[in-house]
Scaffold this motif. Structure first.
Motif, PDB file in Angstrom:
ATOM      1  N   SER A 123       9.809 -29.290 -30.802  1.00 54.03           N
ATOM      2  CA  SER A 123      10.819 -29.518 -31.886  1.00 54.03           C
ATOM      3  C   SER A 123      11.661 -30.774 -31.492  1.00 54.03           C
ATOM      4  O   SER A 123      11.806 -31.379 -32.752  1.00 54.03           O
ATOM      5  N   GLY A 124      11.904 -31.148 -30.539  1.00 59.77           N
ATOM      6  CA  GLY A 124      12.808 -32.280 -30.216  1.00 59.77           C
ATOM      7  C   GLY A 124      11.780 -33.372 -30.581  1.00 59.77           C
ATOM      8  O   GLY A 124      12.527 -34.435 -31.065  1.00 59.77           O
ATOM      9  N   MET A 125      10.609 -33.711 -30.142  1.00 63.16           N
ATOM     10  CA  MET A 125       9.710 -34.829 -30.521  1.00 63.16           C
ATOM     11  C   MET A 125       9.574 -34.829 -31.976  1.00 63.16           C
ATOM     12  O   MET A 125       9.520 -35.999 -32.506  1.00 63.16           O
ATOM     13  N   ILE A 126       9.516 -33.798 -32.673  1.00 63.40           N
ATOM     14  CA  ILE A 126       9.288 -33.725 -34.151  1.00 63.40           C
ATOM     15  C   ILE A 126      10.561 -34.279 -34.880  1.00 63.40           C
ATOM     16  O   ILE A 126      10.685 -35.105 -35.634  1.00 63.40           O
ATOM     17  N   THR A 127      11.613 -33.826 -34.332  1.00 63.60           N
ATOM     18  CA  THR A 127      13.090 -34.222 -34.903  1.00 63.60           C
ATOM     19  C   THR A 127      13.303 -35.785 -34.578  1.00 63.60           C
ATOM     20  O   THR A 127      13.538 -36.494 -35.366  1.00 63.60           O
ATOM     21  N   GLU A 128      12.785 -36.147 -33.494  1.00 62.49           N
ATOM     22  CA  GLU A 128      12.899 -37.689 -33.129  1.00 62.49           C
ATOM     23  C   GLU A 128      11.886 -38.357 -34.100  1.00 62.49           C
ATOM     24  O   GLU A 128      12.326 -39.638 -34.567  1.00 62.49           O
ATOM     25  N   SER A 129      10.718 -37.775 -34.311  1.00 61.87           N
ATOM     26  CA  SER A 129       9.895 -38.604 -35.256  1.00 61.87           C
ATOM     27  C   SER A 129      10.511 -38.798 -36.796  1.00 61.87           C
ATOM     28  O   SER A 129      10.368 -39.724 -37.469  1.00 61.87           O
ATOM     29  N   ILE A 130      11.005 -37.632 -37.140  1.00 62.05           N
ATOM     30  CA  ILE A 130      11.482 -37.543 -38.542  1.00 62.05           C
ATOM     31  C   ILE A 130      12.681 -38.774 -38.263  1.00 62.05           C
ATOM     32  O   ILE A 130      12.947 -39.262 -39.655  1.00 62.05           O
ATOM     33  N   LYS A 131      13.423 -38.921 -37.258  1.00 61.33           N
ATOM     34  CA  LYS A 131      14.681 -39.845 -37.510  1.00 61.33           C
ATOM     35  C   LYS A 131      14.110 -41.349 -37.227  1.00 61.33           C
ATOM     36  O   LYS A 131      14.844 -42.110 -37.576  1.00 61.33           O
ATOM     37  N   GLY A 132      12.735 -41.498 -37.061  1.00 61.70           N
ATOM     38  CA  GLY A 132      12.199 -42.855 -37.303  1.00 61.70           C
ATOM     39  C   GLY A 132      11.600 -43.248 -36.075  1.00 61.70           C
ATOM     40  O   GLY A 132      10.971 -44.226 -35.919  1.00 61.70           O
ATOM     41  N   ASP A 133      11.634 -42.449 -34.844  1.00 62.44           N
ATOM     42  CA  ASP A 133      10.989 -42.980 -33.429  1.00 62.44           C
ATOM     43  C   ASP A 133       9.955 -41.987 -33.433  1.00 62.44           C
ATOM     44  O   ASP A 133       9.966 -41.042 -32.751  1.00 62.44           O
ATOM     45  N   LEU A 134       8.719 -42.545 -33.660  1.00 62.32           N
ATOM     46  CA  LEU A 134       7.443 -41.710 -33.874  1.00 62.32           C
ATOM     47  C   LEU A 134       6.973 -41.254 -32.438  1.00 62.32           C
ATOM     48  O   LEU A 134       6.656 -42.069 -31.591  1.00 62.32           O
ATOM     49  N   GLN A 135       6.976 -40.065 -32.148  1.00 65.42           N
ATOM     50  CA  GLN A 135       6.646 -39.290 -30.969  1.00 65.42           C
ATOM     51  C   GLN A 135       5.276 -39.094 -31.115  1.00 65.42           C
ATOM     52  O   GLN A 135       4.680 -38.703 -30.090  1.00 65.42           O
ATOM     53  N   LEU A 136       4.577 -38.786 -32.124  1.00 64.11           N
ATOM     54  CA  LEU A 136       3.009 -38.352 -32.074  1.00 64.11           C
ATOM     55  C   LEU A 136       2.147 -39.318 -31.697  1.00 64.11           C
ATOM     56  O   LEU A 136       1.109 -38.794 -31.063  1.00 64.11           O
ATOM     57  N   THR A 137       2.903 -40.268 -31.265  1.00 65.01           N
ATOM     58  CA  THR A 137       1.843 -41.454 -30.445  1.00 65.01           C
ATOM     59  C   THR A 137       1.585 -41.246 -28.886  1.00 65.01           C
ATOM     60  O   THR A 137       0.820 -41.758 -28.188  1.00 65.01           O
ATOM     61  N   TYR A 138       2.651 -40.464 -28.464  1.00 61.31           N
ATOM     62  CA  TYR A 138       2.481 -40.056 -27.060  1.00 61.31           C
ATOM     63  C   TYR A 138       1.774 -39.011 -26.674  1.00 61.31           C
ATOM     64  O   TYR A 138       1.856 -37.840 -27.191  1.00 61.31           O
ATOM     65  N   PRO A 139       0.833 -38.976 -25.445  1.00 59.97           N
ATOM     66  CA  PRO A 139       0.249 -38.003 -25.194  1.00 59.97           C
ATOM     67  C   PRO A 139       0.777 -36.681 -24.840  1.00 59.97           C
ATOM     68  O   PRO A 139       0.455 -35.479 -24.921  1.00 59.97           O
ATOM     69  N   ILE A 140       2.039 -36.742 -24.565  1.00 60.74           N
ATOM     70  CA  ILE A 140       2.919 -35.660 -23.903  1.00 60.74           C
ATOM     71  C   ILE A 140       3.247 -34.343 -24.912  1.00 60.74           C
ATOM     72  O   ILE A 140       3.100 -33.361 -24.916  1.00 60.74           O
ATOM     73  N   PHE A 141       3.173 -35.254 -26.301  1.00 60.40           N
ATOM     74  CA  PHE A 141       3.350 -34.316 -27.576  1.00 60.40           C
ATOM     75  C   PHE A 141       2.478 -33.365 -27.693  1.00 60.40           C
ATOM     76  O   PHE A 141       2.552 -32.039 -27.853  1.00 60.40           O
ATOM     77  N   TYR A 142       1.169 -33.756 -27.570  1.00 59.17           N
ATOM     78  CA  TYR A 142      -0.154 -32.862 -27.569  1.00 59.17           C
ATOM     79  C   TYR A 142      -0.210 -32.045 -26.487  1.00 59.17           C
ATOM     80  O   TYR A 142      -0.656 -30.891 -26.513  1.00 59.17           O
ATOM     81  N   VAL A 143       0.074 -32.595 -25.004  1.00 61.34           N
ATOM     82  CA  VAL A 143       0.134 -31.563 -24.025  1.00 61.34           C
ATOM     83  C   VAL A 143       0.985 -30.297 -24.583  1.00 61.34           C
ATOM     84  O   VAL A 143       0.755 -29.292 -24.001  1.00 61.34           O
ATOM     85  N   MET A 144       2.186 -30.725 -24.902  1.00 61.20           N
ATOM     86  CA  MET A 144       3.139 -29.597 -24.975  1.00 61.20           C
ATOM     87  C   MET A 144       2.847 -28.761 -26.452  1.00 61.20           C
ATOM     88  O   MET A 144       3.147 -27.468 -26.044  1.00 61.20           O
TER      89      MET A 144
END
Length: 115
Positions: free
Chosen positions: A19-40
């Motif tokens: 949820s923190g990574m999704i929040t950061e992605s919505i704010k403009g800092d795209l987190q979906l490009t990092y593999p740790i997102f998919y691992v989590m």
């Protein structure tokens, strides 16, 4: 029951990380490009599935009046412990624990603590 509680605390931490990574992605800092997102996300789904499986097994063996209170106590204790470890400043931790903590934090959130 302890295994169910540990899986539940892992679920709590992985949901917080995702949820923190999704929040950061919505704010403009795209987190979906990092593999740790998919691992989590995988950790979150797997821990939920295994938690349900083991809880159902316990309910087949024991009565609900035994399983529910024990699960509640163990889950609460393990979730509080895991949340405390996740949210503490990791500067004084041993290096392996710092590395594990870095894996569960977003890049931008981690850089705020380092700088």
């Amino acid at each position: 029951m302890l295994l169910v509680a540990l899986l539940a605390s892992l679920t709590v931490i992985s949901v917080k990380a995702v949820s923190g990574m999704i929040t950061e992605s919505i704010k403009g800092d795209l987190q979906l490009t990092y593999p740790i997102f998919y691992v989590m996300v995988v950790v979150m789904v797997a821990s939920c599935a295994f938690q349900i499986k083991f809880l159902n097994q316990a309910m087949k063996i024991f009565d609900a009046t035994e399983v529910v209170p024990i699960n509640f106590v163990f889950f609460t204790a393990s979730a509080i412990t895991a949340g405390t470890l996740f949210n503490q400043n990791s500067a004084n931790w041993p290096v392996p624990l710092q590395q594990v903590r870095c894996l569960t934090r977003t890049r931008s959130a981690y850089s705020r603590h380092v700088v």
